[in-house]
Design an enzyme around this catalytic site. Sequence first.
Site, PDB file in Angstrom:
ATOM      1  N   ASP A  45       0.859  -1.241   0.030  1.00 30.88           N
ATOM      2  CA  ASP A  45      -0.040  -0.110   0.078  1.00 30.88           C
ATOM      3  C   ASP A  45       0.685   1.220   0.050  1.00 30.88           C
ATOM      4  OD1 ASP A  45      -2.958   1.205   0.768  1.00 30.88           O
ATOM      5  OD2 ASP A  45      -1.435   2.094   1.709  1.00 30.88           O
ATOM      6  N   TYR A  50       2.946   9.758   0.059  1.00 32.49           N
ATOM      7  CA  TYR A  50       3.960   9.329   0.740  1.00 32.49           C
ATOM      8  C   TYR A  50       5.233   9.488   0.332  1.00 32.49           C
ATOM      9  CZ  TYR A  50       0.072   6.300   2.743  1.00 32.49           C
ATOM     10  OH  TYR A  50      -1.099   6.008   3.086  1.00 32.49           O
ATOM     11  N   LYS A  75      -2.719   5.731  -4.237  1.00 30.46           N
ATOM     12  CA  LYS A  75      -3.722   6.557  -4.281  1.00 30.46           C
ATOM     13  C   LYS A  75      -3.694   7.905  -4.852  1.00 30.46           C
ATOM     14  CE  LYS A  75      -3.876   4.837   0.526  1.00 30.46           C
ATOM     15  NZ  LYS A  75      -2.586   4.426   0.733  1.00 30.46           N
ATOM     16  N   HIS A 108      -7.510   9.138  -1.900  1.00 26.66           N
ATOM     17  CA  HIS A 108      -7.237   9.157  -0.643  1.00 26.66           C
ATOM     18  C   HIS A 108      -8.118   9.792   0.258  1.00 26.66           C
ATOM     19  CE1 HIS A 108      -2.646   9.042   1.226  1.00 26.66           C
ATOM     20  NE2 HIS A 108      -3.757   8.977   2.206  1.00 26.66           N
TER      21      HIS A 108
HETATM   22  N1  LIG Z   1      -5.709   5.931   3.760  1.00 32.80           N
HETATM   23  C1  LIG Z   1      -5.033   6.690   4.788  1.00 32.80           C
HETATM   24  O1  LIG Z   1      -5.512   7.924   4.839  1.00 32.80           O
HETATM   25  C2  LIG Z   1      -3.889   6.205   5.561  1.00 32.80           C
HETATM   26  C3  LIG Z   1      -3.311   5.212   5.108  1.00 32.80           C
HETATM   27  N2  LIG Z   1      -2.343   4.555   6.111  1.00 32.80           N
HETATM   28  C4  LIG Z   1      -1.933   3.069   5.345  1.00 32.80           C
HETATM   29  O2  LIG Z   1      -1.830   2.457   6.770  1.00 32.80           O
HETATM   30  C5  LIG Z   1      -0.511   1.784   6.983  1.00 32.80           C
HETATM   31  C6  LIG Z   1      -0.349   1.387   8.270  1.00 32.80           C
HETATM   32  O3  LIG Z   1      -0.821   2.515   9.360  1.00 32.80           O
HETATM   33  P1  LIG Z   1       0.401   3.140  10.359  1.00 32.80           P
HETATM   34  O4  LIG Z   1      -0.108   4.406  10.631  1.00 32.80           O
HETATM   35  O5  LIG Z   1       1.720   3.068   9.872  1.00 32.80           O
HETATM   36  O6  LIG Z   1      -0.007   2.345  11.645  1.00 32.80           O
HETATM   37  P2  LIG Z   1       0.223   0.942  12.229  1.00 32.80           P
HETATM   38  O7  LIG Z   1      -0.841   0.434  12.707  1.00 32.80           O
HETATM   39  O8  LIG Z   1       0.499  -0.071  11.010  1.00 32.80           O
HETATM   40  O9  LIG Z   1       1.419   0.992  13.085  1.00 32.80           O
HETATM   41  C7  LIG Z   1       2.773   1.224  12.638  1.00 32.80           C
HETATM   42  C8  LIG Z   1       3.733   1.252  13.946  1.00 32.80           C
HETATM   43  O10 LIG Z   1       3.522   0.288  14.773  1.00 32.80           O
HETATM   44  C9  LIG Z   1       4.925  -0.260  14.891  1.00 32.80           C
HETATM   45  N3  LIG Z   1       4.707  -1.674  15.029  1.00 32.80           N
HETATM   46  C10 LIG Z   1       4.337  -2.683  13.904  1.00 32.80           C
HETATM   47  N4  LIG Z   1       4.234  -3.630  13.946  1.00 32.80           N
HETATM   48  C11 LIG Z   1       4.448  -3.875  15.327  1.00 32.80           C
HETATM   49  C12 LIG Z   1       4.571  -4.787  16.324  1.00 32.80           C
HETATM   50  N5  LIG Z   1       4.031  -6.179  15.976  1.00 32.80           N
HETATM   51  N6  LIG Z   1       4.451  -4.793  17.728  1.00 32.80           N
HETATM   52  C13 LIG Z   1       5.103  -3.518  18.267  1.00 32.80           C
HETATM   53  N7  LIG Z   1       4.911  -2.259  17.392  1.00 32.80           N
HETATM   54  C14 LIG Z   1       4.664  -2.466  15.879  1.00 32.80           C
HETATM   55  C15 LIG Z   1       5.637   0.157  13.705  1.00 32.80           C
HETATM   56  O11 LIG Z   1       6.897   0.400  14.200  1.00 32.80           O
HETATM   57  P3  LIG Z   1       8.311  -0.303  13.279  1.00 32.80           P
HETATM   58  O12 LIG Z   1       8.320  -0.051  11.907  1.00 32.80           O
HETATM   59  O13 LIG Z   1       9.327   0.033  14.090  1.00 32.80           O
HETATM   60  O14 LIG Z   1       7.969  -1.866  13.515  1.00 32.80           O
HETATM   61  C16 LIG Z   1       5.156   1.552  13.594  1.00 32.80           C
HETATM   62  O15 LIG Z   1       5.709   2.467  14.321  1.00 32.80           O
HETATM   63  C17 LIG Z   1       0.668   2.981   6.381  1.00 32.80           C
HETATM   64  O16 LIG Z   1       1.705   2.502   6.385  1.00 32.80           O
HETATM   65  C18 LIG Z   1      -0.304   3.403   5.172  1.00 32.80           C
HETATM   66  O17 LIG Z   1       0.279   2.550   4.167  1.00 32.80           O
HETATM   67  C19 LIG Z   1      -1.985   5.100   7.170  1.00 32.80           C
HETATM   68  C20 LIG Z   1      -2.765   6.337   7.703  1.00 32.80           C
HETATM   69  C21 LIG Z   1      -3.549   6.982   6.745  1.00 32.80           C
HETATM   70  O1  LIG Z   2      -0.887   7.862   5.658  1.00 33.20           O
HETATM   71  C1  LIG Z   2      -1.931   8.159   5.032  1.00 33.20           C
HETATM   72  O2  LIG Z   2      -2.185   7.811   4.280  1.00 33.20           O
HETATM   73  C2  LIG Z   2      -2.009   9.546   5.339  1.00 33.20           C
HETATM   74  O3  LIG Z   2      -3.229  10.196   5.100  1.00 33.20           O
HETATM   75  C3  LIG Z   2      -1.475  10.228   6.504  1.00 33.20           C
HETATM   76  O4  LIG Z   2      -1.016  11.707   5.750  1.00 33.20           O
HETATM   77  C4  LIG Z   2      -2.048  10.654   7.662  1.00 33.20           C
HETATM   78  O5  LIG Z   2      -3.210  11.310   7.458  1.00 33.20           O
HETATM   79  C5  LIG Z   2      -1.154  10.810   8.833  1.00 33.20           C
HETATM   80  O6  LIG Z   2      -0.482  10.114   9.142  1.00 33.20           O
HETATM   81  C6  LIG Z   2      -1.422  12.269   9.452  1.00 33.20           C
HETATM   82  O7  LIG Z   2      -0.346  12.141  10.630  1.00 33.20           O
END
Ligand SMILES: NC(=O)C1=CN([C@@H]2O[C@H](COP(=O)(O)OP(=O)(O)OC[C@H]3O[C@@H](n4cnc5c(N)ncnc54)[C@H](OP(=O)(O)O)[C@@H]3O)[C@@H](O)[C@H]2O)C=CC1
Ligand SMILES: O=C(O)C(=O)[C@@H](O)[C@H](O)C(=O)CO
Length: 278
Positions: A45, A50, A75, A108
């Site tokens: 994703d 990003y 997106k 997005h």
């Molecule tokens: N459509 C949208 O608007 C949005 C989409 N997204 C998408 O969603 C994805 C995932 O969301 P994200 O915000 O990264 O949040 P997550 O819930 O995936 O959490 C990620 C965090 O958790 C830590 N982590 C991962 N696995 C573990 C584990 N098993 N135990 C402890 N800690 C862990 C990671 O650290 P480490 O890397 O050190 O393991 C990182 O800091 C994004 O990468 C993006 O692709 C996110 C936000 C908005």
């Molecule tokens: O990660 C995504 O897809 C987002 O839309 C981010 O920008 C998200 O809004 C965020 O992490 C803001 O702190």
Amino acid sequence: MSIPTYTLNDGSALPAIGFGTYPLKDDEAVGTIVSAIEAGYRLLDTAVNYGNEHEVGEGVRASGLPREELYVASKIPGRDHGYDDAVASVHGSLERLGLEYLDLHLIHWPNPSVDKYVEAWRALVDLREQGLVRSIGVSNFTAAHLDRIIDETGVTPTVNQIELHPYFPQVEMREVNESRGIRTESWSPLGKRQAPFAEPAVADAAAAHDVTPGQVILRWQVQLGSVPIPKSATPERQRANLDVFGFELSDAEMAAITALGRPDGRLFGGDPDTHEEM
Ligand SMILES: NC(=O)C1=CN([C@@H]2O[C@H](COP(=O)(O)OP(=O)(O)OC[C@H]3O[C@@H](n4cnc5c(N)ncnc54)[C@H](OP(=O)(O)O)[C@@H]3O)[C@@H](O)[C@H]2O)C=CC1
Ligand SMILES: O=C(O)C(=O)[C@@H](O)[C@H](O)C(=O)CO
């Protein structure tokens, strides 16, 4: 490890768990993405915003896997919602990724004050017909946004990627998506910085099944029928986060995790009616 798939409303197959790539960037990101693919992830994703589509494409090539074994999703950002801008945006994504087609492309955020998400949706419908995008969907859409694009184009999104984690379990939006035949995807599926690993509902289930709290939360996502896309830069966590198909949470364990939900559970106030991203 082979990952189960869901059949989307356009007949294509979506892996039941994917890899989130935000905020991975630069050379380190390529290695991290290759390690995720080696761990077994097939759905990647990304998003224009990003700034890592190039790295994702490099990771795909460096993995050595045939293109058709991977499922790449990106997106359209808010600034590209006009029809022509949306078409150009998808061409730009393909160029940066170095790929001939995307498996899935999403709008997005709806950015309702701009009021052009229907135009962006028309562009995605046409790009799908041209074969540049295999499946099309949305992210952060409410029931009203979904119904508007469906009513105005006759095309239902395959997926709606929304914020979904134990503190914000999205009971209503999951029903909204399901009733329209739309697969829910969960962003920040673990809860990011506020992951509820120490909550008894999670910790007790982890102890009972001899798994980690992260695995419990991701298994909860799978049993809800939503597709989580956890991000981890750590190979061990990448592997652990994928290893959630060998145990099953009871109805009581599922309900206890969903009960962690709270009205102010959003991570950063990302209400799609008011939060806009360009
Ligand atoms: N459509 C949208 O608007 C949005 C989409 N997204 C998408 O969603 C994805 C995932 O969301 P994200 O915000 O990264 O949040 P997550 O819930 O995936 O959490 C990620 C965090 O958790 C830590 N982590 C991962 N696995 C573990 C584990 N098993 N135990 C402890 N800690 C862990 C990671 O650290 P480490 O890397 O050190 O393991 C990182 O800091 C994004 O990468 C993006 O692709 C996110 C936000 C908005
Ligand atoms: O990660 C995504 O897809 C987002 O839309 C981010 O920008 C998200 O809004 C965020 O992490 C803001 O702190």
